[in-house]
Design an enzyme around this catalytic site. Structure first.
Site, PDB file in Angstrom:
ATOM      1  N   GLU A  10       0.864  -1.187   0.000  1.00 22.27           N
ATOM      2  CA  GLU A  10       0.000   0.000   0.000  1.00 22.27           C
ATOM      3  C   GLU A  10       0.889   1.222   0.000  1.00 22.27           C
ATOM      4  O   GLU A  10       1.881   1.281   0.728  1.00 22.27           O
ATOM      5  CB  GLU A  10      -0.901   0.002   1.241  1.00 22.27           C
ATOM      6  CG  GLU A  10      -1.930  -1.117   1.253  1.00 22.27           C
ATOM      7  CD  GLU A  10      -2.890  -1.074   0.075  1.00 22.27           C
ATOM      8  OE1 GLU A  10      -3.178   0.022  -0.443  1.00 22.27           O
ATOM      9  OE2 GLU A  10      -3.337  -2.154  -0.364  1.00 22.27           O
ATOM     10  N   CYS A  56      -2.581   8.419   4.865  1.00 26.37           N
ATOM     11  CA  CYS A  56      -2.563   8.160   3.421  1.00 26.37           C
ATOM     12  C   CYS A  56      -3.903   8.520   2.807  1.00 26.37           C
ATOM     13  O   CYS A  56      -3.994   8.832   1.632  1.00 26.37           O
ATOM     14  CB  CYS A  56      -2.233   6.698   3.172  1.00 26.37           C
ATOM     15  SG  CYS A  56      -3.180   5.633   4.243  1.00 26.37           S
TER      16      CYS A  56
HETATM   17  P1  NAD Z   1       8.506   5.829   3.528  1.00 30.62           P
HETATM   18  O1  NAD Z   1       8.324   5.264   2.173  1.00 30.62           O
HETATM   19  O2  NAD Z   1       9.450   6.950   3.698  1.00 30.62           O
HETATM   20  O3  NAD Z   1       8.991   4.688   4.546  1.00 30.62           O
HETATM   21  C1  NAD Z   1       8.271   3.480   4.672  1.00 30.62           C
HETATM   22  C2  NAD Z   1       9.233   2.396   5.127  1.00 30.62           C
HETATM   23  O4  NAD Z   1      10.176   2.151   4.090  1.00 30.62           O
HETATM   24  C3  NAD Z   1      10.036   2.768   6.363  1.00 30.62           C
HETATM   25  O5  NAD Z   1      10.175   1.634   7.193  1.00 30.62           O
HETATM   26  C4  NAD Z   1      11.374   3.163   5.780  1.00 30.62           C
HETATM   27  O6  NAD Z   1      12.447   2.999   6.678  1.00 30.62           O
HETATM   28  C5  NAD Z   1      11.490   2.219   4.618  1.00 30.62           C
HETATM   29  N1  NAD Z   1      12.406   2.665   3.560  1.00 30.62           N
HETATM   30  C6  NAD Z   1      12.770   3.926   3.249  1.00 30.62           C
HETATM   31  N2  NAD Z   1      13.621   3.916   2.204  1.00 30.62           N
HETATM   32  C7  NAD Z   1      13.783   2.617   1.849  1.00 30.62           C
HETATM   33  C8  NAD Z   1      14.525   1.957   0.837  1.00 30.62           C
HETATM   34  N3  NAD Z   1      15.269   2.631  -0.024  1.00 30.62           N
HETATM   35  N4  NAD Z   1      14.425   0.613   0.759  1.00 30.62           N
HETATM   36  C9  NAD Z   1      13.657  -0.092   1.603  1.00 30.62           C
HETATM   37  N5  NAD Z   1      12.930   0.491   2.595  1.00 30.62           N
HETATM   38  C10 NAD Z   1      12.994   1.832   2.711  1.00 30.62           C
HETATM   39  O7  NAD Z   1       7.040   6.210   4.051  1.00 30.62           O
HETATM   40  P2  NAD Z   1       6.624   6.922   5.402  1.00 30.62           P
HETATM   41  O8  NAD Z   1       7.047   8.349   5.343  1.00 30.62           O
HETATM   42  O9  NAD Z   1       7.021   6.116   6.581  1.00 30.62           O
HETATM   43  O10 NAD Z   1       5.031   6.824   5.297  1.00 30.62           O
HETATM   44  C11 NAD Z   1       4.293   7.718   4.537  1.00 30.62           C
HETATM   45  C12 NAD Z   1       3.898   7.134   3.203  1.00 30.62           C
HETATM   46  O11 NAD Z   1       3.187   5.927   3.401  1.00 30.62           O
HETATM   47  C13 NAD Z   1       2.966   8.044   2.434  1.00 30.62           C
HETATM   48  O12 NAD Z   1       3.286   8.014   1.069  1.00 30.62           O
HETATM   49  C14 NAD Z   1       1.600   7.426   2.700  1.00 30.62           C
HETATM   50  O13 NAD Z   1       0.619   7.736   1.721  1.00 30.62           O
HETATM   51  C15 NAD Z   1       1.933   5.986   2.714  1.00 30.62           C
HETATM   52  N6  NAD Z   1       0.936   5.216   3.451  1.00 30.62           N
HETATM   53  C16 NAD Z   1       0.039   4.489   2.744  1.00 30.62           C
HETATM   54  C17 NAD Z   1      -0.930   3.767   3.401  1.00 30.62           C
HETATM   55  C18 NAD Z   1      -1.933   2.947   2.643  1.00 30.62           C
HETATM   56  O14 NAD Z   1      -2.609   2.122   3.254  1.00 30.62           O
HETATM   57  N7  NAD Z   1      -2.057   3.122   1.351  1.00 30.62           N
HETATM   58  C19 NAD Z   1      -0.987   3.786   4.785  1.00 30.62           C
HETATM   59  C20 NAD Z   1      -0.035   4.524   5.485  1.00 30.62           C
HETATM   60  C21 NAD Z   1       0.924   5.233   4.807  1.00 30.62           C
END
Ligand code: NAD
Length: 540
Positions: free
Chosen positions: A293, A327
């Site tokens: 997601e 989100c």
């Molecule tokens: P993010 O993508 O910055 O981080 C998410 C996770 O990915 C974290 O654990 C982070 O450490 C990890 N990560 C970061 N860079 C990485 C890489 N290069 N390789 C592997 N893992 C990596 O997101 P965030 O700021 O924590 O959350 C916000 C985002 O999540 C927004 O875009 C939001 O819309 C989305 N979100 C979506 C839903 C949904 O159900 N659709 C729900 C919650 C959040």
């Protein structure tokens, strides 16, 4: 050993507590918040049941008092991720053959512990580390988290009960095997409940997991892991590694036993992970499942027949609760010219009345945004809007002297394809386009085609024909579509959540549709009287 076709207790949504001034629940939570504020919590990793301290620590700040750390976190090096994978694989066979009711009993117990004596801790950690107001913490870090565990247990039972028909002399069965390998769960900062659901949903179905939570949610992740340990989850089933996602992903996605990715986060990270999996596809024993997601650019579109008062409340709550860091948060709105002056006045009044501040004072409606990066992104977007001539309807102020505070901000643009109508900002900024009342159908086309995402959206109208048209034209614009309600606040068991297009694989967290991704069924045909003659009747 007991035998029987056991039934999971029917789930009900965990009741939300109010925390009114003077209530016993408020006093109890305030005490726990004060305890956590005394000193930062040390958050080790948990690998194979052992607490692992890498010594490579980082601080998780309190966003609303960013000079103060909420947690000191031990980040993983590649070797720790490898250890976590090996710890998971070491218990894979045993966990996969655990009776399902034993697995489920552990997670039902976890739900009751979060609903009970761990509730204050889960809420306090989410308030302190992720800057949620008490209500925003309660609805998810306590209630939604319990709901995920209880409803998933119920859906798992339903899946297991679903068995094929059998014809004469044959007994057909489905063996719902967990995946062969380990699952990597990579989770976002913004929901403690999502962070808990992503490792536990596969584990409930017999998978073993390496869980890498967000660096910005480490504190509440730490306490949830403590809950899992306290409720008897066997060592190694879920292994928690903190820190840099790229390190964890680099090790996990090159391992031959990598069987699945359970991800929630931004679109750019998802695409990066998907590419990694694709480029290593020849190394895996199985084709890995990707259940992911991602972001949204969620809309509210109002028809000229809409009720203005409820529309204003939906805009305010939908855009500004948890600082717009859901989100599902409304971040673009389409309002008819005929009643825009009333909406403009209403949303300006609402934004000016919102209380924003240190969420550890439980009266605040809004806290700070999650970190300096998010703060800078929102400040730049507001500056860009000013430079591009957008009208500032409300807010616009930012202040990072104590915490990363961004005022609830409403902007109006005359360009429906302006960057702020398209790009996910993930903050308390709502951009409005005012359309001519006669252009309802054209406006729906705009809503559908403006952003790459398809997560949530809402239509406000009292005219059923207009609702029908929006429902049809926006069928793929949102995986969660609301009629006369805000686009946030999905409840497990009631509105299964997720979106397609740029928003993810739409596997609907907290439903059977998500759980079926974590099994690899084996069809078993047992014949009671096998054939004794190889010839068929038509051969005479
Ligand atoms: P993010 O993508 O910055 O981080 C998410 C996770 O990915 C974290 O654990 C982070 O450490 C990890 N990560 C970061 N860079 C990485 C890489 N290069 N390789 C592997 N893992 C990596 O997101 P965030 O700021 O924590 O959350 C916000 C985002 O999540 C927004 O875009 C939001 O819309 C989305 N979100 C979506 C839903 C949904 O159900 N659709 C729900 C919650 C959040």
């Amino acid at each position: 050993m007991s035998t029987g076709l056991f039934e999971v207790p029917p789930p009900i949504n965990e009741p939300v507590r109010g925390y009114a001034p003077g209530s016993p629940e408020r006093e109890s939570l305030e005490r726990r918040i004060q305890e956590l504020a005394r000193e930062p919590t040390e958050a080790p990793m948990f690998i194979g049941g052992r607490e692992v301290r890498s010594g490579k620590t980082f601080e998780q700040p309190r966003p609303h008092r960013h000079r103060e750390a909420a947690a000191i976190v031990h980040g993983a090096e590649a070797e720790h991720v490898s250890q976590a994978i090996e710890a998971a694989l070491a218990v894979r066979e045993e966990w996969a053959s655990f009776p399902w009711e034993d697995r489920i009993a552990i997670f039902l117990r976890a739900a009751d512990m979060v609903a009970g004596r761990w509730r204050d801790t889960m809420n306090a950690a989410t308030i302190a580390g992720q800057s949620k107001s008490v209500h925003q913490a309660e609805i998810e870090a306590a209630c939604e988290l319990c709901d995920f565990l209880r409803f998933n247990a119920h859906f798992a039972e339903q899946i297991y009960r679903d068995q094929p028909i059998s014809s004469d002399g044959i007994w057909n069965r489905l063996d719902y095997r967990p995946l062969e390998g380990f699952v990597l769960a990579v989770t976002p900062f913004n929901f403690t409940a999502i962070a808990a659901n992503l490792p536990t949903a596969p584990a409930m179905l017999g998978n073993v997991v390496v869980w890498k939570p967000s660096e910005k949610q480490a504190l509440s992740a730490h306490y949830f892991m403590e809950v899992l340990r306290a409720c008897g989850l066997p060592d190694g089933v879920i292994n928690l590694v903190h820190g840099d996602g790229a390190i964890a992903a680099g090790v996990a996605t090159t391992h031959p036993e990598f069987a699945g990715l359970h991800f929630t986060g931004s679109a750019s990270v998802l695409q990066d992970l998907w590419k990694k999996v694709g480029s290593n596809i020849g190394t895996y024993r199985n084709y890995p499942r990707i259940v992911a997601e991602s972001g949204g650019k969620d809309f509210i579109v109002a028809h000229p027949s809409a009720e203005v008062e409820s529309l204003i409340v939906a805009l305010g709550r939908g855009a500004f609760e948890y600082q717009g860091q859901k989100c599902s948060a409304a971040s673009r709105a389409y309002i008819p010219r005929s009643f825009w002056p009333r909406v403009e006045e209403g949303i300006r009044d609402l934004a000016s009345e919102i209380t924003m501040g240190d969420v550890e004072d439980l009266s605040s409606f809004m806290g700070a945004v999650i970190d300096g990066g998010a703060f800078g992104r929102h400040r730049d977007a507001i500056e860009q809007a000013r430079a591009d001539g957008l009208e500032l309807i409300a807010g616009g102020g930012t202040d990072d002297s104590e915490g990363w505070f961004v005022e609830p901000t409403v902007l109006r643009t005359d360009d429906p394809r302006h960057d702020l109508m398209e790009r996910e900002l993930f903050g308390p900024i709502l951009t409005v386009f005012v359309y001519d009342d006669a252009k309802w159908s054209e406006t729906l086309e705009l809503v559908d085609s403006t952003s790459p995402y398809g997560l949530t959206g809402a239509v406000f109208s009292r005219d059923r024909r207009a609702v029908r048209e929006a429902d049809r034209r926006l069928r793929y614009a949102a995986g969660n579509f609301y009629v006369n309600d805000k686009p946030t606040g999905a409840i497990v068991g009631q509105q299964p959540f997720g979106g397609a297009r740029g928003s993810g694989t739409n596997d609907k967290a907290g439903s059977f549709m998500n759980l079926v991704r974590w099994i690899s069924p084996r069809a078993i045909k047992e014949t009671h009287e096998p054939a004794l003659d190889w010839r068929y009747p038509h051969m005479g």
